[in-house]
Write an enzyme that holds these catalytic residues in place. Structure first.
Site, PDB file in Angstrom:
ATOM      1  CG  ASP A  35      -5.216 -58.935 -28.075  1.00  0.00           C
ATOM      2  OD1 ASP A  35      -5.715 -58.764 -29.329  1.00  0.00           O
ATOM      3  OD2 ASP A  35      -5.580 -59.590 -27.303  1.00  0.00           O
ATOM      4  CG  ASP A  44     -10.160 -52.661 -31.097  1.00  0.00           C
ATOM      5  OD1 ASP A  44     -11.153 -52.392 -31.821  1.00  0.00           O
ATOM      6  OD2 ASP A  44     -10.478 -53.334 -30.275  1.00  0.00           O
TER       7      ASP A  44
HETATM    8  P1  13P Z   1     -11.040 -64.854 -25.125  1.00  0.00           P
HETATM    9  O1  13P Z   1     -11.526 -64.046 -23.903  1.00  0.00           O
HETATM   10  O2  13P Z   1     -12.322 -65.664 -25.641  1.00  0.00           O
HETATM   11  O3  13P Z   1      -9.892 -65.708 -24.615  1.00  0.00           O
HETATM   12  O4  13P Z   1     -10.487 -63.892 -26.548  1.00  0.00           O
HETATM   13  C1  13P Z   1      -9.455 -63.582 -26.148  1.00  0.00           C
HETATM   14  C2  13P Z   1      -9.015 -62.361 -27.360  1.00  0.00           C
HETATM   15  O5  13P Z   1      -9.942 -62.342 -28.288  1.00  0.00           O
HETATM   16  C3  13P Z   1      -7.842 -61.630 -27.175  1.00  0.00           C
HETATM   17  O6  13P Z   1      -7.833 -60.482 -28.091  1.00  0.00           O
HETATM   18  O1  G3H Z   2      -8.834 -58.817 -25.491  1.00  0.00           O
HETATM   19  C1  G3H Z   2      -8.910 -59.086 -24.403  1.00  0.00           C
HETATM   20  C2  G3H Z   2      -7.696 -60.019 -23.833  1.00  0.00           C
HETATM   21  O2  G3H Z   2      -8.365 -60.802 -23.255  1.00  0.00           O
HETATM   22  C3  G3H Z   2      -6.922 -59.115 -22.945  1.00  0.00           C
HETATM   23  O3  G3H Z   2      -7.464 -58.739 -21.813  1.00  0.00           O
HETATM   24  O4  G3H Z   2      -7.105 -56.334 -21.193  1.00  0.00           O
HETATM   25  O5  G3H Z   2      -7.543 -58.195 -19.594  1.00  0.00           O
HETATM   26  O6  G3H Z   2      -5.325 -58.317 -20.718  1.00  0.00           O
HETATM   27  P1  G3H Z   2      -6.816 -57.787 -20.637  1.00  0.00           P
HETATM   28 ZN    ZN Z   3      -9.704 -59.831 -28.691  1.00  0.00          ZN
END
Ligand code: 13P
Ligand code: G3H
Ligand code: ZN
Length: 306
Positions: free
Chosen positions: A82, A104
């Site tokens: 992610d 990203d």
């Molecule tokens: P939230 O913070 O709304 O749960 O979003 C999570 C997200 O977009 C992770 O990539």
């Molecule tokens: O995209 C954001 C997610 O909520 C992950 O957040 O970097 O604190 O793990 P983090």
């Molecule tokens: Zn996100």
């Protein structure tokens, strides 16, 4: 079963009106909760780890425990990076066994985002790994940006068309007004559905992804407050807005914050009820159950749960 690619999971969402949930984890309990929910509801899911989750838990440990946990069910699951920003880390994830990555580069100028995304697509596709990218910026209340400035950071549909055609990505995350975290909006929540419709049209049916999709529901906030977690002013995306976005072509919905709130509230609940219990399997186990229950509710809302 073995992990499948993000592309295969998005295909499971079908042509519209249903979406696959992407749920973040950085420890064993969240991972087990998400997989147990997927198994109970026979519903596919993205198992998502941010760069900071990888820093916390370790890349090899994440891959090993995800593969082992995914083998406990026949439901298709995907291990997803992610918000990958570090190109070297994205490559390491592909090599280590991730089946989907997000590049990203949305904070960089458009041309640079395009260039980096195209390079990641070439590298990841060669290994059978699918790629998500982002256009526009997700900014929330905490970022101190005023409304007009905020809208200027939303996705541009014409740019989206060119970006998709020139990169070969498998899915696109367009910024339409959501933000990460528990404090998404100052006033009333407002997503730019008009813009979402234009992006959908401009990108020819490519799967779209909604980030920042926690709804921060009132019952969860009440529980947090009851057990002393200070989340005053927290506000998420209303559930009807999520359903509307899914009906308009969003087929992956990202949730992290709601899971964190559910976990933290239940740990506090156990501690407040059982002041003499310090066995982590008790408080983490109950918190894991709370996350599983919430993930099942999300899967139902997103329309794929059996
Ligand atoms: P939230 O913070 O709304 O749960 O979003 C999570 C997200 O977009 C992770 O990539
Ligand atoms: O995209 C954001 C997610 O909520 C992950 O957040 O970097 O604190 O793990 P983090
Ligand atoms: Zn996100």
């Amino acid at each position: 079963m073995s992990l499948v690619s993000g592309r295969d999971l998005l295909a499971a969402a079908g042509a519209g009106g249903r979406a696959v949930g992407a749920f973040n984890f950085s420890n064993l309990e969240f991972l087990q909760a998400i997989v147990a929910a997927a198994d109970a509801r026979q519903t596919p899911a993205f198992l998502a780890t941010s760069e900071s989750a990888i820093e916390y838990a370790g890349l090899e440990s994440i891959v090993a425990m995800t593969r082992a946990t995914a083998e406990t069910t026949k439901v298709p699951l995907c291990l997803h990076l992610d918000h990958g920003k570090d190109l070297a880390l994205i490559r390491r994830c592909v090599e280590a066994g991730y089946t989907s990555v997000m590049i990203d580069a949305s904070s960089l100028p458009f041309e640079e985002n395009l260039r980096q995304t195209r390079a990641v697509v070439q590298m990841a596709h060669a290994a059978g790994v699918s790629v998500e990218a982002e256009l526009g910026r997700l900014v929330g209340r905490e970022d101190g940006v005023v409304v007009a400035e905020r809208e200027a950071l939303f996705v541009d549909p014409a740019e989206a068309a060119r970006f998709v055609a020139e990169t070969g990505i498998d899915s696109l995350a367009p910024a339409i007004g959501t933000a990460h975290g528990a404090f998404k909006f100052k006033g009333e929540p407002k997503l730019d559905f008009d813009r979402l419709g234009k992006v959908r049209e401009a990108t020819g049916g490519l799967p779209l992804v909604l980030h920042g999709a926690s709804s921060v529901p009132q019952n969860l906030l009440d529980k947090c407050e009851r057990y002393g977690l200070d989340v005053k002013g927290a506000r998420g995306v209303p559930e009807p807005d999520l359903v509307r976005a899914i009906a308009m072509g969003v087929s992956k919905v990202n949730v992290d914050t709601d899971l964190r709130l559910a976990f933290a509230a239940e740990v506090r609940h156990v501690f407040s009820e059982q002041p003499k219990d310090f066995d982590p399997r008790h408080y983490l186990g109950r918190a894991r159950d709370a996350v599983r229950e919430l993930v099942e509710q999300k899967m139902e809302l997103f329309g794929l749960a059996k």
